[in-house]
Design a protein around this motif. Structure first.
Motif, PDB file in Angstrom:
ATOM      1  N   ASP A   6     -39.007  67.363  39.852  1.00 22.63           N
ATOM      2  CA  ASP A   6     -39.748  66.808  38.720  1.00 22.63           C
ATOM      3  C   ASP A   6     -39.451  65.328  38.487  1.00 22.63           C
ATOM      4  O   ASP A   6     -39.940  64.753  37.514  1.00 22.63           O
ATOM      5  CB  ASP A   6     -39.422  67.590  37.435  1.00 22.63           C
ATOM      6  N   ALA A   7     -38.633  64.721  39.346  1.00 20.66           N
ATOM      7  CA  ALA A   7     -38.289  63.309  39.180  1.00 20.66           C
ATOM      8  C   ALA A   7     -39.549  62.464  39.346  1.00 20.66           C
ATOM      9  O   ALA A   7     -40.399  62.763  40.194  1.00 20.66           O
ATOM     10  CB  ALA A   7     -37.241  62.890  40.205  1.00 20.66           C
ATOM     11  N   PRO A   8     -39.690  61.436  38.537  1.00 21.06           N
ATOM     12  CA  PRO A   8     -40.867  60.573  38.693  1.00 21.06           C
ATOM     13  C   PRO A   8     -40.812  59.852  40.033  1.00 21.06           C
ATOM     14  O   PRO A   8     -39.772  59.363  40.435  1.00 21.06           O
ATOM     15  CB  PRO A   8     -40.751  59.591  37.527  1.00 21.06           C
ATOM     16  N   GLU A   9     -41.918  59.816  40.712  1.00 19.66           N
ATOM     17  CA  GLU A   9     -41.966  59.168  42.019  1.00 19.66           C
ATOM     18  C   GLU A   9     -42.299  57.691  41.848  1.00 19.66           C
ATOM     19  O   GLU A   9     -43.435  57.280  42.001  1.00 19.66           O
ATOM     20  CB  GLU A   9     -42.982  59.859  42.919  1.00 19.66           C
ATOM     21  N   THR A  10     -41.288  56.954  41.504  1.00 19.99           N
ATOM     22  CA  THR A  10     -41.465  55.515  41.401  1.00 19.99           C
ATOM     23  C   THR A  10     -41.103  54.917  42.748  1.00 19.99           C
ATOM     24  O   THR A  10     -40.205  55.404  43.424  1.00 19.99           O
ATOM     25  CB  THR A  10     -40.561  54.924  40.308  1.00 19.99           C
ATOM     26  N   SER A  11     -41.799  53.910  43.112  1.00 21.55           N
ATOM     27  CA  SER A  11     -41.539  53.281  44.399  1.00 21.55           C
ATOM     28  C   SER A  11     -40.432  52.238  44.256  1.00 21.55           C
ATOM     29  O   SER A  11     -40.640  51.187  43.641  1.00 21.55           O
ATOM     30  CB  SER A  11     -42.797  52.633  44.943  1.00 21.55           C
ATOM     31  N   GLU A  12     -39.293  52.548  44.799  1.00 20.01           N
ATOM     32  CA  GLU A  12     -38.182  51.597  44.766  1.00 20.01           C
ATOM     33  C   GLU A  12     -38.548  50.353  45.574  1.00 20.01           C
ATOM     34  O   GLU A  12     -38.197  49.240  45.194  1.00 20.01           O
ATOM     35  CB  GLU A  12     -36.904  52.239  45.310  1.00 20.01           C
ATOM     36  N   ALA A  13     -39.289  50.538  46.649  1.00 25.96           N
ATOM     37  CA  ALA A  13     -39.704  49.392  47.461  1.00 25.96           C
ATOM     38  C   ALA A  13     -40.563  48.440  46.634  1.00 25.96           C
ATOM     39  O   ALA A  13     -40.338  47.225  46.649  1.00 25.96           O
ATOM     40  CB  ALA A  13     -40.466  49.866  48.691  1.00 25.96           C
ATOM     41  N   GLU A  14     -41.525  48.969  45.895  1.00 25.47           N
ATOM     42  CA  GLU A  14     -42.382  48.105  45.078  1.00 25.47           C
ATOM     43  C   GLU A  14     -41.578  47.384  44.001  1.00 25.47           C
ATOM     44  O   GLU A  14     -41.831  46.218  43.704  1.00 25.47           O
ATOM     45  CB  GLU A  14     -43.521  48.912  44.470  1.00 25.47           C
ATOM     46  N   HIS A  15     -40.607  48.077  43.433  1.00 24.34           N
ATOM     47  CA  HIS A  15     -39.749  47.436  42.444  1.00 24.34           C
ATOM     48  C   HIS A  15     -38.967  46.292  43.111  1.00 24.34           C
ATOM     49  O   HIS A  15     -38.815  45.214  42.523  1.00 24.34           O
ATOM     50  CB  HIS A  15     -38.781  48.443  41.816  1.00 24.34           C
ATOM     51  N   GLN A  16     -38.484  46.505  44.311  1.00 26.51           N
ATOM     52  CA  GLN A  16     -37.745  45.467  45.025  1.00 26.51           C
ATOM     53  C   GLN A  16     -38.638  44.273  45.352  1.00 26.51           C
ATOM     54  O   GLN A  16     -38.199  43.126  45.276  1.00 26.51           O
ATOM     55  CB  GLN A  16     -37.101  46.043  46.283  1.00 26.51           C
ATOM     56  N   TYR A  17     -39.888  44.533  45.707  1.00 27.93           N
ATOM     57  CA  TYR A  17     -40.826  43.433  45.968  1.00 27.93           C
ATOM     58  C   TYR A  17     -40.968  42.569  44.712  1.00 27.93           C
ATOM     59  O   TYR A  17     -40.917  41.336  44.776  1.00 27.93           O
ATOM     60  CB  TYR A  17     -42.200  43.940  46.382  1.00 27.93           C
ATOM     61  N   ALA A  18     -41.139  43.234  43.565  1.00 26.67           N
ATOM     62  CA  ALA A  18     -41.302  42.514  42.300  1.00 26.67           C
ATOM     63  C   ALA A  18     -40.024  41.743  41.936  1.00 26.67           C
ATOM     64  O   ALA A  18     -40.094  40.591  41.474  1.00 26.67           O
ATOM     65  CB  ALA A  18     -41.671  43.484  41.179  1.00 26.67           C
ATOM     66  N   LEU A  19     -38.862  42.363  42.151  1.00 27.15           N
ATOM     67  CA  LEU A  19     -37.586  41.683  41.870  1.00 27.15           C
ATOM     68  C   LEU A  19     -37.451  40.425  42.731  1.00 27.15           C
ATOM     69  O   LEU A  19     -37.034  39.363  42.240  1.00 27.15           O
ATOM     70  CB  LEU A  19     -36.407  42.622  42.170  1.00 27.15           C
ATOM     71  N   ALA A  20     -37.777  40.554  44.007  1.00 28.24           N
ATOM     72  CA  ALA A  20     -37.664  39.413  44.919  1.00 28.24           C
ATOM     73  C   ALA A  20     -38.623  38.302  44.518  1.00 28.24           C
ATOM     74  O   ALA A  20     -38.255  37.124  44.529  1.00 28.24           O
ATOM     75  CB  ALA A  20     -37.898  39.857  46.352  1.00 28.24           C
ATOM     76  N   GLU A  21     -39.858  38.661  44.174  1.00 33.31           N
ATOM     77  CA  GLU A  21     -40.832  37.644  43.744  1.00 33.31           C
ATOM     78  C   GLU A  21     -40.350  36.915  42.507  1.00 33.31           C
ATOM     79  O   GLU A  21     -40.447  35.684  42.424  1.00 33.31           O
ATOM     80  CB  GLU A  21     -42.194  38.296  43.462  1.00 33.31           C
ATOM     81  N   ALA A  22     -39.833  37.657  41.541  1.00 31.01           N
ATOM     82  CA  ALA A  22     -39.329  37.040  40.312  1.00 31.01           C
ATOM     83  C   ALA A  22     -38.135  36.137  40.617  1.00 31.01           C
ATOM     84  O   ALA A  22     -38.014  35.042  40.053  1.00 31.01           O
ATOM     85  CB  ALA A  22     -38.949  38.119  39.294  1.00 31.01           C
ATOM     86  N   PHE A  23     -37.266  36.581  41.504  1.00 35.72           N
ATOM     87  CA  PHE A  23     -36.077  35.803  41.868  1.00 35.72           C
ATOM     88  C   PHE A  23     -36.487  34.492  42.533  1.00 35.72           C
ATOM     89  O   PHE A  23     -35.887  33.444  42.277  1.00 35.72           O
ATOM     90  CB  PHE A  23     -35.193  36.638  42.792  1.00 35.72           C
ATOM     91  N   LEU A  24     -37.465  34.556  43.390  1.00 33.01           N
ATOM     92  CA  LEU A  24     -37.890  33.378  44.141  1.00 33.01           C
ATOM     93  C   LEU A  24     -38.853  32.477  43.373  1.00 33.01           C
ATOM     94  O   LEU A  24     -39.035  31.321  43.733  1.00 33.01           O
ATOM     95  CB  LEU A  24     -38.538  33.809  45.465  1.00 33.01           C
ATOM     96  N   GLY A  25     -39.461  33.045  42.331  1.00 33.76           N
ATOM     97  CA  GLY A  25     -40.505  32.333  41.587  1.00 33.76           C
ATOM     98  C   GLY A  25     -40.049  31.277  40.668  1.00 33.76           C
ATOM     99  O   GLY A  25     -39.054  30.714  40.560  1.00 33.76           O
TER     100      GLY A  25
END
Length: 151
Positions: A132-151
């Protein structure tokens, strides 16, 4: 800055980071799964790794703490298929990857990439444990983290 929306773009972006940036972003990847950690020393190591200004001795101690816990919990992996224990191990492995000293890295290794992969493994373990765990995409979260870090 190009959009980071796949692993190839993420890896390219991470390869452009210096050692400190890799440590900080890798620690942020580990911090996203910190709720799966059972060890306060690992949690403190992640927090130390995320700071811009941190003493070299503190980084060394943080790496040793995370690495020791990852090594200790590695032997528990696979026993009775305790997926949450394995998730805990991968959080520590993610922290250790982010904090790895230069002397222990090969030329082709990237702290942030390795930390990202270990964090994904932690999340995958929770998905196996809890249907029943929510299927959140860790990869997509990492993409967003990297973009924010580099932005």
């Amino acid at each position: 800055m190009p959009k980071i929306n796949n692993d190839h773009a993420l890896r390219d972006a991470l390869n452009g980071l210096d050692a400190q940036q890799q440590r900080i972003l890798g620690s942020r990847f580990a911090q996203h799964v910190i709720h799966l950690s059972k060890d306060e020393r690992v949690n403190r190591a992640i927090e130390a790794g995320m700071r811009d200004q941190v003493a070299p001795g503190e980084l060394e101690d943080a790496f040793k703490a995370a690495k020791a816990y990852a090594t200790k919990t590695y032997t528990d992996c696979g026993k009775d298929t305790d997926w949450l224990a394995q998730a805990d191990h991968f959080v520590a492995a993610s922290a250790a990857a982010a904090l790895t000293p230069d002397a222990l890295l090969s030329e082709k290794q990237n702290r942030a990439w390795k930390a990202a992969m270990q964090a994904r493994m932690a999340v995958n373990c929770t998905l196996i444990e809890d249907d029943d765990a929510p299927e959140t995409s860790e990869a997509e979260h990492q993409y967003a983290l990297a973009e924010a870090f580099l932005g």
